[in-house]
Write an enzyme that holds these catalytic residues in place. Structure first.
Site, PDB file in Angstrom:
ATOM      1  CE  LYS A  28     -27.345  45.758  26.524  1.00 40.84           C
ATOM      2  NZ  LYS A  28     -26.935  44.464  25.939  1.00 40.84           N
ATOM      3  CB  SER A  29     -32.136  44.816  21.917  1.00 41.24           C
ATOM      4  OG  SER A  29     -31.809  44.097  23.074  1.00 41.24           O
ATOM      5  N   GLY A  78     -20.987  41.219  24.225  1.00 39.11           N
ATOM      6  CA  GLY A  78     -21.247  40.005  23.454  1.00 39.11           C
ATOM      7  C   GLY A  78     -22.066  40.264  22.203  1.00 39.11           C
ATOM      8  NE  ARG A 100     -20.892  36.165  26.171  1.00 41.23           N
ATOM      9  CZ  ARG A 100     -21.685  37.217  26.306  1.00 41.23           C
ATOM     10  NH1 ARG A 100     -21.183  38.374  26.714  1.00 41.23           N
ATOM     11  NH2 ARG A 100     -22.971  37.142  26.030  1.00 41.23           N
ATOM     12  CD  GLN A 127     -26.817  38.668  21.423  1.00 37.67           C
ATOM     13  OE1 GLN A 127     -25.612  38.479  21.363  1.00 37.67           O
ATOM     14  NE2 GLN A 127     -27.393  39.231  22.469  1.00 37.67           N
ATOM     15  CB  SER A 133     -34.433  34.912  21.802  1.00 36.95           C
ATOM     16  OG  SER A 133     -33.927  34.484  23.037  1.00 36.95           O
ATOM     17  CG  ASP A 191     -31.309  39.437  28.216  1.00 36.02           C
ATOM     18  OD1 ASP A 191     -30.558  38.484  28.494  1.00 36.02           O
ATOM     19  OD2 ASP A 191     -31.135  40.184  27.238  1.00 36.02           O
ATOM     20  CE  LYS A 241     -28.306  35.866  27.378  1.00 35.54           C
ATOM     21  NZ  LYS A 241     -28.700  36.782  26.286  1.00 35.54           N
ATOM     22  CE  LYS A 287     -22.870  43.444  28.772  1.00 38.45           C
ATOM     23  NZ  LYS A 287     -22.051  43.603  27.573  1.00 38.45           N
TER      24      LYS A 287
END
Length: 409
Positions: free
Chosen positions: A23-24, A70, A100, A148, A174, A293, A320, A391
Site C-alpha cells: 500500500k505504501s 490518512g 487527524r 507522510q 520513520s 505500523d 492513526k 483498507k
C-alpha cells in the site's frame, strides 16, 4: 460483520500465501504516475486505500472524499496544491478523519505558495485547495510527527518551478518511509539528495524514460504471518510472495525482529519462507520509531507467547485510524493481559492465561483486526467489524482460512 475465529491449528506445517502489492509503495507510485503518465505499474495494492487514491487522482469532481485513508489525505493535499486552476475540497467520510491533524503539512505548502483553507476546524480536514504554480522552493518541517507529511512534499517536488529544499527539524520519524519515497523518485529518474537534515529535489525539465514498475508486496501485511509462525509449533513454515531481500519498506525489519521469536527468514527468488526453528526469547525490548505500523502485531505476538515486552518510539500511533496505544491496552486487558502505556511506549507484563471468546473491538482500524487474528492459535475469539481489513488487505480472512484457520460469521 463480526466473525468468530475458532481455536485453530495450521492444517500442515508448510503453507504458501500470495500477498498483494505494498500500500505504501502503491500510493506513492500512483501519485507519481498521475504527474508522469509515461510509466506503468504492476502488482498495485488491491487495498481500499489504494483504490481510493486511484479514484481521487482520476476524479473530476470539486469534492474528493477519501473516507478513512490518512495517507491519501496527506499525499492528495500536496497533489491538488499544484493542479493549476483547479478548486478541490478534500474531505474524509469519517469523524476520525476530521480529528487527524494536517496543519504541519498545510503550513509547509502555504510557505511554498499554496492556497489552502480549512472548511471547519483550523488544522484539520476538510480543506479547500486552489491549485496554482508554486515557485518558492525552501521550507522547514517538524520531522517528528509523521513522515507522510515529508513524503507528500517530496512526491510533488520535481514539479515545482524551482524544485524543493526541505529542512527537517528535530528527530526524524520513520526514516525508511522517507528513503522509500526518495528511492522511487530515483527509480523514475528524478534527482534528489538527503544530506544531514536537508532533502533537496531538483525540478524536472525533461521527459522521463517510459518504464514499467513492479510494486513489491506489502511487508506490513506479511507481519501477521510472522506472528502466526512465531506462535506456531517448531517446524512450521510459511512461504510468502512477492518480496525482495533489499526491500525499500521499513517494515522489512520484521526479518530481524522475529529472530527474537525463533523465526528465521529465507529468501528464494521473489519469495520468503518463514520457519519457526526454536523457542522465543524470554523478553524483548524494541524501538519501533522507524516501523510503528508493526507495533500491534508484535505486542499481540508477545501476549500470545506469555512474553513481556517493552516497545518504545510509538508516538505516531496516537494519530492513526485510532489511538492505537489506548486500543491495544483496552483489548489486551479484555483478554486477561496487563498493559501500561505512555504517549509513546507500551509495556506488556507476562501472562499465563488468555480468555476465550472475547470480542475484540477494531475501532475502524484494519491493523487491530489483523494483529489479533493470530491469537486464534491459542484461543477462540470474536473480531468485530472484521470487514475493516479491506483498507489494506481485502483477502486476509480468506487467506487465513486457506492455511487452516477456522472462521465463521
Amino acid at each position: 460483520m463480526n466473525i468468530t475465529l475458532h481455536k485453530s491449528k495450521l492444517e500442515n506445517q508448510k503453507s504458501t500465501v500470495i500477498i498483494t502489492g505494498s500500500k505504501s509503495e502503491s500510493n506513492r507510485l500512483l501519485l507519481l504516475q498521475a504527474l508522469y503518465p509515461e510509466f506503468k505499474l504492476e502488482n498495485v495494492s488491491n487495498s481500499d486505500d489504494s483504490n481510493l487514491m486511484t479514484n481521487a487522482l482520476s476524479s473530476k469532481s470539486n469534492v474528493v472524499d477519501i473516507h478513512h485513508a490518512g495517507t491519501a489525505m496527506r499525499f492528495l493535499t500536496a497533489y491538488f496544491s499544484i493542479q493549476e486552476g483547479r478548486e478541490v475540497t478534500l474531505t474524509g467520510g469519517s469523524k476520525r478523519m476530521t480529528e487527524r491533524p494536517i496543519k504541519i503539512l498545510v503550513e509547509a505548502l502555504q510557505d511554498l505558495g499554496a492556497e489552502i483553507s480549512y472548511v471547519d476546524n483550523d488544522g484539520f480536514p476538510p480543506i479547500k485547495i486552489t491549485g496554482k504554480k508554486l515557485s518558492n522552493h525552501k521550507v522547514s518541517l517538524k520531522a517528528n510527527v509523521s513522515s507522510q507529511y515529508i513524503s507528500a512534499l517530496l512526491l510533488i517536488a520535481s514539479k515545482l518551478e524551482n524544485g524543493l529544499e526541505l529542512t527537517l527539524e528535530g528527530e526524524i520519524t520513520s526514516v525508511p518511509y522517507i528513503n522509500m519515497t526518495l528511492s522511487l523518485l530515483d527509480e523514475i529518474g528524478v534527482e534528489s539528495s538527503f544530506v544531514g537534515n536537508v532533502i533537496t529535489v531538483k525540478p524536472n525539465t525533461k521527459a522521463l524514460t517510459p518504464k514499467t514498475l513492479v510494486v513489491e508486496s506489502d511487508w506490513s501485511s506479511a507481519s501477521y504471518y510472522f506472528s502466526i509462525a512465531a506462535i506456531s509449533d517448531i517446524g512450521t513454515e510459511i512461504t510468502l510472495s512477492s518480496y525482495k531481500e533489499n526491500s525499500l519498506q521499513g517494515d522489512s525489519v520484521l526479518v530481524e525482529i522475529y529472530k527474537h521469536f525463533g523465526v528465521t527468514s529465507t529468501f528464494n527468488g521473489n519469495s520468503i519462507t518463514l520457519k519457526k526453528e526454536k523457542a522465543s526469547e524470554s523478553t524483548i525490548s524494541l524501538d519501533l520509531k522507524n516501523a510503528p505500523d508493526i507495533a500491534q502485531t508484535i505486542a499481540v505476538t508477545c501476549f500470545a507467547l506469555g512474553m513481556p515486552c517493552d516497545l518504545i518510539g510509538l508516538h505516531t500511533l496516537k494519530i492513526k485510524e485510532t489511538d492505537r496505544l489506548v486500543a491495544l491496552k483496552t483489548e489486551i486487558e479484555k483478554l486477561g493481559g496487563e498493559v501500561k502505556i505512555t504517549d509513546k511506549s507500551l509495556h506488556l507484563a507476562p501472562s499465563t492465561k488468555i480468555k476465550e471468546l472475547v470480542p475484540i473491538a477494531t475501532y475502524n482500524d484494519h491493523r487491530m483486526a489483523m494483529a489479533f487474528a493470530p491469537l486464534a492459535l491459542k484461543t477462540s475469539l470474536i473480531i468485530e467489524h472484521a470487514a475493516v481489513v479491506s483498507k489494506s488487505y481485502p483477502t486476509f480472512w480468506d487467506d487465513l482460512k486457506a492455511i487452516g484457520f477456522k472462521i465463521t460469521e
